[in-house]
Design an enzyme around this catalytic site. Structure first.
Site, short mmCIF file in Angstrom:
data_model
loop_
_atom_site.label_atom_id
_atom_site.label_comp_id
_atom_site.label_asym_id
_atom_site.label_seq_id
_atom_site.Cartn_x
_atom_site.Cartn_y
_atom_site.Cartn_z
N SER A 151 0.83 -1.20 0.00
CA SER A 151 0.00 0.00 0.00
C SER A 151 0.87 1.26 0.00
O SER A 151 1.68 1.44 -0.90
CB SER A 151 -0.97 -0.05 1.19
OG SER A 151 -2.00 0.89 1.05
N ASP A 176 -0.55 -4.72 -3.65
CA ASP A 176 -1.90 -4.16 -3.65
C ASP A 176 -1.95 -2.63 -3.58
O ASP A 176 -2.70 -2.06 -2.79
CB ASP A 176 -2.74 -4.76 -2.52
CG ASP A 176 -4.23 -4.84 -2.93
OD1 ASP A 176 -4.49 -5.22 -4.08
OD2 ASP A 176 -5.10 -4.53 -2.10
N HIS A 345 -7.24 -6.19 1.68
CA HIS A 345 -6.17 -5.30 1.23
C HIS A 345 -4.83 -5.67 1.87
O HIS A 345 -3.78 -5.57 1.23
CB HIS A 345 -6.54 -3.85 1.58
CG HIS A 345 -5.50 -2.85 1.21
ND1 HIS A 345 -4.94 -2.78 -0.04
CD2 HIS A 345 -4.92 -1.85 1.93
CE1 HIS A 345 -4.05 -1.79 -0.08
NE2 HIS A 345 -4.02 -1.22 1.11
#
Length: 376
Positions: A151, A176, A345
């Site tokens: 992230s 991700d 996530h």
């Protein structure tokens, strides 16, 4: 609905109605109580240390967790609001598969890292931090390093690689985070952050929330990593955590002034003792205050990623996250991509074995390292 799925690119998934999400590892037999007690970092890393880095205003101190003494270094960068402990379970798994060293780092203003200017979370400053920590650890001749980021940490990994802050860089793995979906999600990010609980009555309570909300679908990872996301509220009469919690415990009754004052004093004392016993916890990082840096983390990320001149791996929770530039780049073979379904996530926390397998295969294929004897 699609936009809602991408709100996690700075923080974690919002709470979902109905408890656990599909893919959760929380399914247990009837009558068995779940254990939400915290787990120590030492179950997963060999050492913990603080690295001092010189800057214009003095010294910054970065907390790192390490395992291994030979092989290429896997430098792990966590997502916004998380900490190096989000890599704990993954570290234990990858270290059992390939010959490597692991260094997981608390980024600026996160975890137990202490910097002179914690408000500066620009991509440029954070990328320079990475280079300075590598230099402090290894001097002018660092070992081969594979940088891996999730992230926000994935975005910082790309900025670090692009700026050549790590001269011995072997490869880049981004987990991700994709420019297009990240930029689309920014408008809704503040609403998501406001939807999270402000405080937790205990660390166990925070761990339970993270699992039941679907923020972290792997209970083992939640038990070790949530301690890096939350902290005890400081004991201060001006602290909103403490005053709000005290206020909630006071019951209003009709009494004469003297009796009421005495009663309130007694209740305040009891509530204060209860708070100290339970220790109110709140988030370590106020992500809502970092908004001015969000675009800088993600804007132009796809182009930067594609121009990094090292082998690249992109791990995604869903193929819908690909933007146009990455779709074309993937068709041209500019990077390797793997989709890991049934993950939230926090892919490396939800499915540490799958992420470790993908990374190990990638590194062995590129001859960066070898599988450990007896693993294959």
């Amino acid at each position: 609905m699609e936009k809602q799925l991408h709100l996690n690119l700075l923080a974690s998934r919002p709470p979902m109605p109905g408890g656990f999400q599909s893919g959760s590892k929380m399914k247990m037999g009837p009558g068995r109580k779940r254990d939400f007690s915290p787990l120590p970092w030492s179950h997963y890393f060999e050492t913990m240390e603080d690295v001092e880095v010189e800057n214009e205003n003095g010294k910054d101190i970065f907390r790192i967790y390490c395992s291994g003494s030979h092989g290429p270094v896997l430098l792990l960068l966590h997502g916004g609001g998380h900490s190096a402990l989000s890599w704990a379970v993954f570290t234990a798994v990858i270290y059992s598969r390939i010959n490597c060293r692991v260094v997981a780092m608390d980024l600026r203003a996160h975890g137990d890292t202490k910097v002179k200017n914690p408000d500066d979370l620009s991509s440029d400053t954070m990328a320079k931090d990475i280079g300075k920590v590598v230099e402090a650890l290894y001097g002018e001749n660092p070992p081969p390093i594979m940088i891996i980021g999730h992230s926000m940490g994935g975005a910082i990994a790309v900025h670090t690689a692009s700026a050549n802050h790590i001269p011995s860089l072997l490869g880049l793995c981004v987990i991700d985070v994709v420019e297009g979906t990240a930029m689309d999600a920014l408008n809704s990010m503040q609403n998501f952050l406001r939807s999270r609980p402000k405080t937790f009555k205990s660390l166990e309570n925070a761990i339970e929330w993270s699992v039941k909300s679907g923020q972290i679908r792997n209970i083992e990872s939640a038990r070790v990593s949530m301690g890096g996301q939350v902290k005890k509220c400081e004991e201060s009469t001006n602290n909103p955590c403490m005053s709000n919690s005290i206020g909630e415990g006071i019951i209003e009754e009709e009494e004469d002034e003297e009796a009421e004052a005495e009663s309130n004093k007694k209740r305040m004392k009891e509530d204060d003792q209860e708070i100290k016993k339970e220790s109110i916890f709140t988030w370590r990082v106020e992500l809502s205050k970092t908004e001015k840096y969000w675009e800088g983390w993600f804007q132009g990320l796809s182009a930067l990623f594609l121009t990094c001149r090292v082998p690249k791996l992109l791990l995604l929770a869903g193929v819908d996250r690909l933007d146009k530039d990455l779709t074309i780049g993937q068709m041209q073979g500019k990077f390797q991509m793997q989709v890991l379904p049934q993950c939230g996530h926090a892919v490396h926390e939800d499915a540490p074995e799958k992420v470790a397998d993908a990374l190990a295969t990638f590194m062995v294929r590129h001859k960066f390292t070898d599988f450990k004897e007896g693993y294959m």
